[in-house]
Design a protein around this motif. Structure first.
Motif, PDB file in Angstrom:
ATOM      1  N   ASN A  43       0.835  -1.207   0.000  1.00 56.87           N
ATOM      2  CA  ASN A  43       0.000   0.000   0.000  1.00 56.87           C
ATOM      3  C   ASN A  43       0.867   1.253   0.000  1.00 56.87           C
ATOM      4  N   TYR A  44       1.937   1.235   0.810  1.00 57.74           N
ATOM      5  CA  TYR A  44       2.835   2.392   0.858  1.00 57.74           C
ATOM      6  C   TYR A  44       3.531   2.594  -0.486  1.00 57.74           C
ATOM      7  N   SER A  45       4.046   1.515  -1.050  1.00 55.51           N
ATOM      8  CA  SER A  45       4.758   1.625  -2.332  1.00 55.51           C
ATOM      9  C   SER A  45       3.841   2.139  -3.430  1.00 55.51           C
ATOM     10  N   SER A  46       2.618   1.630  -3.461  1.00 54.06           N
ATOM     11  CA  SER A  46       1.659   2.049  -4.500  1.00 54.06           C
ATOM     12  C   SER A  46       1.302   3.526  -4.365  1.00 54.06           C
ATOM     13  N   ALA A  47       1.184   3.991  -3.116  1.00 58.17           N
ATOM     14  CA  ALA A  47       0.813   5.386  -2.875  1.00 58.17           C
ATOM     15  C   ALA A  47       1.984   6.343  -3.054  1.00 58.17           C
ATOM     16  N   THR A  48       3.191   5.873  -2.781  1.00 56.83           N
ATOM     17  CA  THR A  48       4.360   6.757  -2.746  1.00 56.83           C
ATOM     18  C   THR A  48       5.165   6.738  -4.035  1.00 56.83           C
TER      19      THR A  48
END
Length: 258
Positions: A147-152
């Motif tokens: 989730n973090y990688s996709s958002a960032t």
């Protein structure tokens, strides 16, 4: 009269002993992934091991119940809990608002930061969006790290994998530029022969809305008694030294976090 009284007392004692034995034999079924070392791993002979498993056993001992462990693929672990396949998830599951809509959580039982790893010959200098622009990043699917990688990393290609071992293999074989996961998982892999290809680039500052306050035990909605029992047991093993004993078996620092 005395004989009758003795018989009644003996019967009462037998019933009390039976009730105590039955209480001690209560089984709590624990779901874990079995593919996320050093936290949980399934050995070649089908045995579950790791920090999560040892902590779960210590908590069950403290609660005076019997642990029964069940291996479950990560993608289906919350639906399996909801369906009654097991009573709790102890599998390094981060406490997040999205998950709290589906399950209840105990307090955290550990909290470690995420990190980025890359091949040893990589020119990566940091872990920001700009540092990773144009790169292909491997991450385990359905995790806070994904989730973090996709958002960032919106200028990168974020590639999901069913397990950590699969992205590690692709990074080692040159099919990825970087990977994102918990620092402990990455560090242990990098210290192994399989991880000799690669290096730690740096840690990521956790974003609580995405990463949550740490890893907790997930239980079905509304099962407050079981949640409270787990919370009391977490406090107890922290206080009596059992947590430290397990922690030191796997790590060189306290993974409980601040």
């Amino acid at each position: 009269m005395r004989i009758a009284m003795r018989i009644a007392l003996a019967a009462s004692a037998a019933l009390l002993a039976l009730g105590t034995a039955q209480a001690q034999e209560k089984v709590v079924k624990i779901g874990t992934e079995g593919a996320y070392p050093p936290f949980n791993n399934l050995t070649a002979d089908g045995k579950l091991e790791g920090f999560d498993v040892d902590i779960a056993q210590a908590l069950c001992d403290e609660m005076k119940v019997k642990c029964e462990f069940i291996a479950q693929d990560w993608d289906g672990i919350i639906p399996a809990l909801q369906a009654g396949k097991f009573d709790a998830i102890i599998a390094s599951m981060s406490i997040t608002p999205e998950r709290k809509e589906k399950v209840d959580f105990t307090n955290k039982y550990y909290n470690t930061p995420p990190a980025i790893a890359a091949p040893k010959d990589s020119d990566l200098k940091g872990v920001t969006k700009e540092d990773l622009a144009g790169k292909t990043i491997g991450v385990q699917a359905s995790t806070t790290h994904f989730n973090y990688s996709s958002a960032t990393y919106t200028d990168s290609t974020v590639k999901p994998y069913p397990t950590a071992q699969e992205y590690q293999l692709d990074l080692a074989n040159g099919r990825l530029d970087a990977v994102n996961d918990d620092i402990v998982v990455l560090s242990q892999w990098l210290d192994s022969p399989d991880g000799a290809c690669c290096k730690l680039v740096g840690t990521i500052t956790p974003v609580e809305d995405i990463h949550g306050p740490g890893a907790g035990i997930a239980i079905r909605k509304g099962e407050t008694e079981l949640r409270d029992q787990f919370n009391a047991a977490i406090d107890a093993i922290r206080a009596n030294g059992k947590y430290k004993e397990i922690n030191d078996k796997y790590f060189k620092f306290d993974v409980y976090g601040g």
